[in-house]
Design a protein around this motif. Structure first.
Motif, PDB file in Angstrom:
ATOM      1  N   GLY A 178       0.800  -1.215   0.000  1.00 25.48           N
ATOM      2  CA  GLY A 178       0.000   0.000   0.000  1.00 25.48           C
ATOM      3  C   GLY A 178       0.827   1.257   0.000  1.00 25.48           C
ATOM      4  N   ILE A 179       0.125   2.340  -0.238  1.00 27.55           N
ATOM      5  CA  ILE A 179       0.678   3.691  -0.174  1.00 27.55           C
ATOM      6  C   ILE A 179      -0.123   4.396   0.907  1.00 27.55           C
ATOM      7  CG2 ILE A 179       0.877   5.874  -1.412  1.00 27.55           C
ATOM      8  CD1 ILE A 179       1.173   4.087  -3.987  1.00 27.55           C
ATOM      9  N   LYS A 266       6.514   3.995 -11.677  1.00 28.32           N
ATOM     10  CA  LYS A 266       6.527   5.208 -10.866  1.00 28.32           C
ATOM     11  C   LYS A 266       7.176   4.866  -9.532  1.00 28.32           C
ATOM     12  CE  LYS A 266       2.118   6.984 -12.671  1.00 28.32           C
ATOM     13  NZ  LYS A 266       0.747   7.403 -12.289  1.00 28.32           N
ATOM     14  N   LEU A 267       7.959   5.776  -9.011  1.00 31.67           N
ATOM     15  CA  LEU A 267       8.566   5.554  -7.701  1.00 31.67           C
ATOM     16  C   LEU A 267       7.562   5.948  -6.621  1.00 31.67           C
ATOM     17  CD1 LEU A 267      11.432   4.522  -7.000  1.00 31.67           C
ATOM     18  CD2 LEU A 267      12.009   6.884  -6.419  1.00 31.67           C
ATOM     19  N   LYS A 268       7.274   5.015  -5.716  1.00 26.45           N
ATOM     20  CA  LYS A 268       6.301   5.261  -4.647  1.00 26.45           C
ATOM     21  C   LYS A 268       6.918   4.850  -3.311  1.00 26.45           C
ATOM     22  CE  LYS A 268       2.693   6.198  -7.357  1.00 26.45           C
ATOM     23  NZ  LYS A 268       2.087   7.541  -7.333  1.00 26.45           N
ATOM     24  N   LEU A 269       6.411   5.416  -2.229  1.00 28.73           N
ATOM     25  CA  LEU A 269       6.811   4.942  -0.900  1.00 28.73           C
ATOM     26  C   LEU A 269       5.869   3.795  -0.538  1.00 28.73           C
ATOM     27  CD1 LEU A 269       8.606   5.190   1.566  1.00 28.73           C
ATOM     28  CD2 LEU A 269       7.036   6.910   2.488  1.00 28.73           C
ATOM     29  N   VAL A 270       6.378   2.565  -0.674  1.00 27.03           N
ATOM     30  CA  VAL A 270       5.533   1.374  -0.623  1.00 27.03           C
ATOM     31  C   VAL A 270       5.662   0.646   0.714  1.00 27.03           C
ATOM     32  CG1 VAL A 270       5.097  -0.900  -1.661  1.00 27.03           C
ATOM     33  CG2 VAL A 270       5.663   1.061  -3.128  1.00 27.03           C
ATOM     34  N   ALA A 271       4.523   0.390   1.350  1.00 24.68           N
ATOM     35  CA  ALA A 271       4.478  -0.498   2.516  1.00 24.68           C
ATOM     36  C   ALA A 271       4.130  -1.889   2.019  1.00 24.68           C
ATOM     37  CB  ALA A 271       3.416  -0.028   3.499  1.00 24.68           C
ATOM     38  N   ALA A 272       4.797  -2.904   2.552  1.00 27.71           N
ATOM     39  CA  ALA A 272       4.530  -4.264   2.089  1.00 27.71           C
ATOM     40  C   ALA A 272       4.598  -5.250   3.243  1.00 27.71           C
ATOM     41  CB  ALA A 272       5.536  -4.660   1.010  1.00 27.71           C
ATOM     42  N   VAL A 289       6.652   0.965  -9.002  1.00 25.70           N
ATOM     43  CA  VAL A 289       5.459   0.141  -9.261  1.00 25.70           C
ATOM     44  C   VAL A 289       5.030   0.405 -10.703  1.00 25.70           C
ATOM     45  CG1 VAL A 289       4.719   0.272  -6.835  1.00 25.70           C
ATOM     46  CG2 VAL A 289       3.804   1.904  -8.487  1.00 25.70           C
ATOM     47  N   ALA A 290       4.434  -0.594 -11.340  1.00 22.61           N
ATOM     48  CA  ALA A 290       4.010  -0.434 -12.740  1.00 22.61           C
ATOM     49  C   ALA A 290       3.043   0.746 -12.852  1.00 22.61           C
ATOM     50  CB  ALA A 290       3.353  -1.718 -13.239  1.00 22.61           C
ATOM     51  N   MET A 295      -1.557   0.226  -7.837  1.00 22.74           N
ATOM     52  CA  MET A 295      -0.642   1.044  -7.024  1.00 22.74           C
ATOM     53  C   MET A 295      -0.146   2.246  -7.836  1.00 22.74           C
ATOM     54  SD  MET A 295       0.011  -0.212  -3.876  1.00 22.74           S
ATOM     55  CE  MET A 295       1.748  -0.060  -3.454  1.00 22.74           C
ATOM     56  N   GLY A 296       0.112   2.012  -9.106  1.00 28.41           N
ATOM     57  CA  GLY A 296       0.556   3.103  -9.970  1.00 28.41           C
ATOM     58  C   GLY A 296      -0.517   4.154 -10.180  1.00 28.41           C
TER      59      GLY A 296
END
Lengths: 340, 340
Positions: A178-179, A266-272, A289-290, A295-296
């Motif tokens: 998630g973001i 795209k560069l995202k701050l991703v929680a996983a 992320v694609a 997410m994109g």
């Protein structure tokens, strides 16, 4: 027959300001549909405590903050420390929307515990008490027959916690990503568009979306706090916040963003959260992320989550929230749920 | 202390089959976490009624259908019409997962009414009773102090109804749009990829996702049914299903799909609700959506919805569900909610 719920507000910042505004706008609907009326009998900020058993006028409290006032300017101010509120007034419910303070055993945490011990229900928009003492607060609430609600702590008005706990209640999590921090997502979008990090942070503060201390947003700490709350609410995860691998976006630069774009990402701050060898692997970090994925599709002032479970295959949710109104509305839905 | 919930199953098709499978898999969890055990005391299909007060074995009922059997092959078969079930057994709860029948005053609708009149709670996966008699069923339930739950009627396991009614409970809808029928969405994707409509429908039937009569999927009727249920559940809309402008995808051809793609869009079967001159404008029709939008991201076996409200700006949700397990899990969450 409308029930009066004696309510204490902790913090008079953006979230509780907009809560007061919604309470004015939706007063009749809350009374008609839910048979409830919230009487604010106490307010607390860093300057101290004010108590009025006949209830504060909502608009007076909005005006106080609009004029940059503090609680100690009210005529019913009590010269006591904020954490003594539970001994100063009788109430049914406390709303904690004070700033996040992650120092162990801080006065704010004690204040929440003392409210529960007095038998008050507690609605949290403040994540810190859950991050510091999730299990302890839930055990204390069980012991004192009160309840906690905190749907406003994760992704503003997006009902992530409610969907996981109520709708997916007997599903088992396989993995999620998630973001969870809109400010850093907005910063990344602003960088994509050729702007600077400083400009983006100023804008986030101007509209009241950034945490009081933007370091919480950019470092990944706010995202990690939310991931922790999700994992404690929905899985058997029994670790601490320190078990989350964390890297922020402070050092992300324009070149990295452009490289990501050239690769269709795209560069995202991703929680996983993933399972590995029977253990949860939790992380918060910048990741590509694609661009055409869910997410994109979460850009700027959007936050989103995708969960995979045994029964529901994949469920994704996102919201667009450019000011804290959705968070305040989430506080109100929790207030109503706890008061019935 | 585990409470036994005497339960009647209406229909033994895909949804109730997978429900029985989940009841087997999650039996201990349901007992431990929710203190509930569901005893199937009656089953009904088009062949009639079977009653067993000590409870059917879940696996026996799965085996019956796996072997293409019908209820009239069970040794406890009663030679009575399906709609007499409420007079044949004592129960607490009925699950209606029978096929959609939109004929006015059909026996299935009377069956649901008689169950409510007997004081049974009712969980609906079948949309027809709500489309034919939404207000009447709710009034009847209020009168007989029973409750209806129907989170499985809209978008399978995606908790659209629950999120709207519980989480957005004092928000006012501005507008919404969505993709509510996975079969037609899968058909459109299959056409995009150069396949035929017939192949796609056969595949949808093979995996148990298509309605028994695929005309319901392709004509837009199933989508309209869901839009109607959403509007009745969340807004002041007081019209009928006939107020929804409806056009299906039966006549969509490869050329239209290619034209949409060339314009950076995808052709989708879109449900929409907008306000116009103080009246709701409701429609279901094929329409192009931007390929990089949330709606554009809903492909194949995905369904999704985007709602705009006064308090929450925009909230979007989608799920991926290639078999009815999510729908069956939604039935079970409703069973648990009603039984507590």
């Amino acid at each position: 027959m409308v029930s009066i719920v004696k309510t204490v507000l902790l913090g008079l910042g953006n979230v509780n300001q907009r809560l007061l505004k919604i309470l004015i706008d939706k007063k009749d609907e809350i009374a008609q549909k839910h048979n409830l009326s919230f009487k604010i009998v106490g307010v607390v900020d860093s300057s101290g405590i004010a108590v009025r058993t006949r209830g504060f006028d909502y608009q007076d409290l909005i005006n106080l903050k609009f004029n940059k006032g503090k609680v100690n300017e009210l005529d019913c101010f009590l010269p006591k420390a904020p954490e003594e509120i539970a001994n100063c007034v009788e109430a049914d419910l406390m709303i904690d929307a004070s700033p996040v303070n992650l120092k162990p055993n801080n006065p704010g945490l004690h204040l929440v515990k003392s409210a529960i011990t007095k038998g008050w229900h507690v609605v949290l928009a403040n994540k810190a008490p859950l991050v510091l003492a999730f299990d302890e607060l839930h055990e204390l609430a069980l012991k004192h027959k009160t309840r906690l609600a905190y749907s406003a702590t994760v992704c503003g008005g997006l009902p992530v916690i409610n969907v996981l706990q109520r709708d997916l209640k007997f599903a088992t999590l396989n993995n999620l990503w998630g973001i969870f921090n809109a400010t850093s997502n907005f910063v990344l979008q602003h960088l994509e568009q050729g702007g600077t990090m400083e400009e983006a942070i100023l804008e986030a503060q101007r509209i009241g979306a950034a945490e009081t201390d933007p370091t919480l947003d950019l470092s990944g700490q706010d995202t990690a706090n939310k991931l922790y709350i999700i994992m404690k609410s929905f899985t058997d995860f029994d670790g601490t916040i320190a078990d989350i691998e964390m890297e922020g976006i402070q050092n992300v630069n324009a070149e990295q963003i452009q490289q990501a774009a050239q690769a269709g990402t795209k560069l995202k701050l991703v929680a996983a959260a993933f399972h590995k060898k029977g253990k949860w692997q939790l992380s918060v970090k910048p990741a590509p992320v694609a661009a055409d994925s869910f997410m994109g599709s979460c850009d700027g002032w959007e936050m989103g989550i995708e969960v995979k479970t045994d029964l529901y295959e994949s469920i994704s949710m996102k919201n667009y929230e450019a000011d804290p109104t959705g968070t305040s509305a989430a506080v109100l839905r929790d207030m109503i749920d706890l008061s019935r």
